[in-house]
Design a protein around this motif. Structure first.
Motif, mmCIF file in Angstrom:
data_model
loop_
_atom_site.group_PDB
_atom_site.id
_atom_site.type_symbol
_atom_site.label_atom_id
_atom_site.label_comp_id
_atom_site.label_asym_id
_atom_site.label_seq_id
_atom_site.Cartn_x
_atom_site.Cartn_y
_atom_site.Cartn_z
ATOM 1 N N ASN A 149 7.721 78.181 -8.138
ATOM 2 C CA ASN A 149 7.250 79.546 -7.883
ATOM 3 C C ASN A 149 7.711 80.501 -8.979
ATOM 4 O O ASN A 149 6.969 81.409 -9.380
ATOM 5 N N LEU A 150 8.906 80.295 -9.481
ATOM 6 C CA LEU A 150 9.436 81.129 -10.554
ATOM 7 C C LEU A 150 8.636 80.927 -11.844
ATOM 8 O O LEU A 150 8.300 81.904 -12.544
ATOM 9 N N ILE A 151 8.320 79.669 -12.153
ATOM 10 C CA ILE A 151 7.509 79.366 -13.340
ATOM 11 C C ILE A 151 6.131 80.009 -13.221
ATOM 12 O O ILE A 151 5.613 80.610 -14.170
ATOM 13 N N GLU A 152 5.521 79.898 -12.035
ATOM 14 C CA GLU A 152 4.196 80.474 -11.814
ATOM 15 C C GLU A 152 4.229 81.995 -11.927
ATOM 16 O O GLU A 152 3.339 82.606 -12.546
ATOM 17 N N TYR A 153 5.253 82.605 -11.356
ATOM 18 C CA TYR A 153 5.380 84.066 -11.403
ATOM 19 C C TYR A 153 5.483 84.541 -12.855
ATOM 20 O O TYR A 153 4.782 85.479 -13.270
ATOM 21 N N LEU A 185 0.782 87.458 -8.423
ATOM 22 C CA LEU A 185 2.191 87.865 -8.534
ATOM 23 C C LEU A 185 2.796 88.123 -7.163
ATOM 24 O O LEU A 185 3.937 87.731 -6.893
ATOM 25 N N CYS A 186 2.025 88.769 -6.299
ATOM 26 C CA CYS A 186 2.523 89.049 -4.946
ATOM 27 C C CYS A 186 2.776 87.757 -4.178
ATOM 28 O O CYS A 186 3.772 87.636 -3.454
ATOM 29 N N ASP A 187 1.874 86.798 -4.340
ATOM 30 C CA ASP A 187 2.007 85.529 -3.627
ATOM 31 C C ASP A 187 3.274 84.789 -4.058
ATOM 32 O O ASP A 187 4.100 84.396 -3.220
ATOM 33 N N SER A 188 3.454 84.622 -5.372
ATOM 34 C CA SER A 188 4.653 83.927 -5.866
ATOM 35 C C SER A 188 5.905 84.761 -5.618
ATOM 36 O O SER A 188 6.950 84.230 -5.250
ATOM 37 N N GLY A 189 5.790 86.078 -5.818
ATOM 38 C CA GLY A 189 6.939 86.957 -5.642
ATOM 39 C C GLY A 189 7.461 86.964 -4.221
ATOM 40 O O GLY A 189 8.669 86.994 -3.983
#
Length: 206
Positions: A149-153, A185-189
């Motif tokens: 999730n951090l990589i995706e964000y 961004l909201c989804d991963s964040g």
């Protein structure tokens, strides 16, 4: 798990070195600039696929050389051999038992490592960015979902910033594109936030 053996070639100030370790305590001693920290950073490379001290792999290549190689054997129930090779101007490769990772991120967490340095005072003296970076590095080693999730964000954030720069240059904005980035961004964040909250709740009592 413990590190049995470490070999380094053209890494920082070492043209060639081999060390064998005890499964108990190991101590490096020597004058300033003799290479003690370099040995610790070589171990960090094998555990996380990157330097603790430098963002650029090229910085770790010995002067007048065009590559470095780090080779280490870790022992648990079985021997695990890790190799990290970097060629100047080329791609870094991390291997586990002779097989290269397609993504170095897939290795994170296999060999958890903690680095303690005098710079750790920055966790207190500096702003929230420093503390967030520390927590991200810690949680990523014990929760691969958090790392992904951090990589995706960060990937989407970089794309969004690049798009905004492009729009500023052209003086024309694609609001639909920005909104799509915002949703991602909201989804991963949100996932990152909930995982941080979960781990904080377990760490704070300690």
């Amino acid at each position: 798990m413990y590190l049995q053996q470490l070999s380094i070639t053209n890494f920082r100030n070492y043209p060639l070195a081999r060390l064998d370790f005890s499964p108990h305590w190991n101590l490096f001693s020597g004058d300033n600039g003799s290479g003690k920290t370099t040995l610790l950073d070589a171990i960090h490379y094998l555990c996380l696929g990157k330097s603790y001290f430098h963002h650029s792999d090229l910085t770790s290549v010995k002067h007048d050389s065009d590559f470095f190689r780090i080779d280490g054997s870790f022992s648990d129930d079985q021997v695990l051999r890790m190799v990290c090779v970097y060629e100047a101007g080329g791609k870094k490769e991390l291997q586990k038992n002779g097989v290269a990772y397609s993504r170095i991120a897939n290795h994170v967490g296999l060999i958890p490592v903690v680095m303690v340095t005098p710079d750790d005072q920055l966790l207190i003296d500096e702003g929230s960015d420093e503390r967030r970076r520390f927590m991200d590095g810690t949680i990523s080693q014990i929760d691969h979902t958090y790392l992904e999730n951090l990589i995706e964000y960060n990937r989407v954030l970089q794309q969004r910033n690049s798009a905004l720069k492009h729009f500023a240059e052209r003086r024309k904005t694609d609001r639909a594109l920005i909104e799509s980035y915002d949703r991602k961004l909201c989804d991963s964040g949100e996932k990152i936030f909930h995982l941080r909250t979960e781990y904080f709740s377990r760490m704070i009592p300690l």
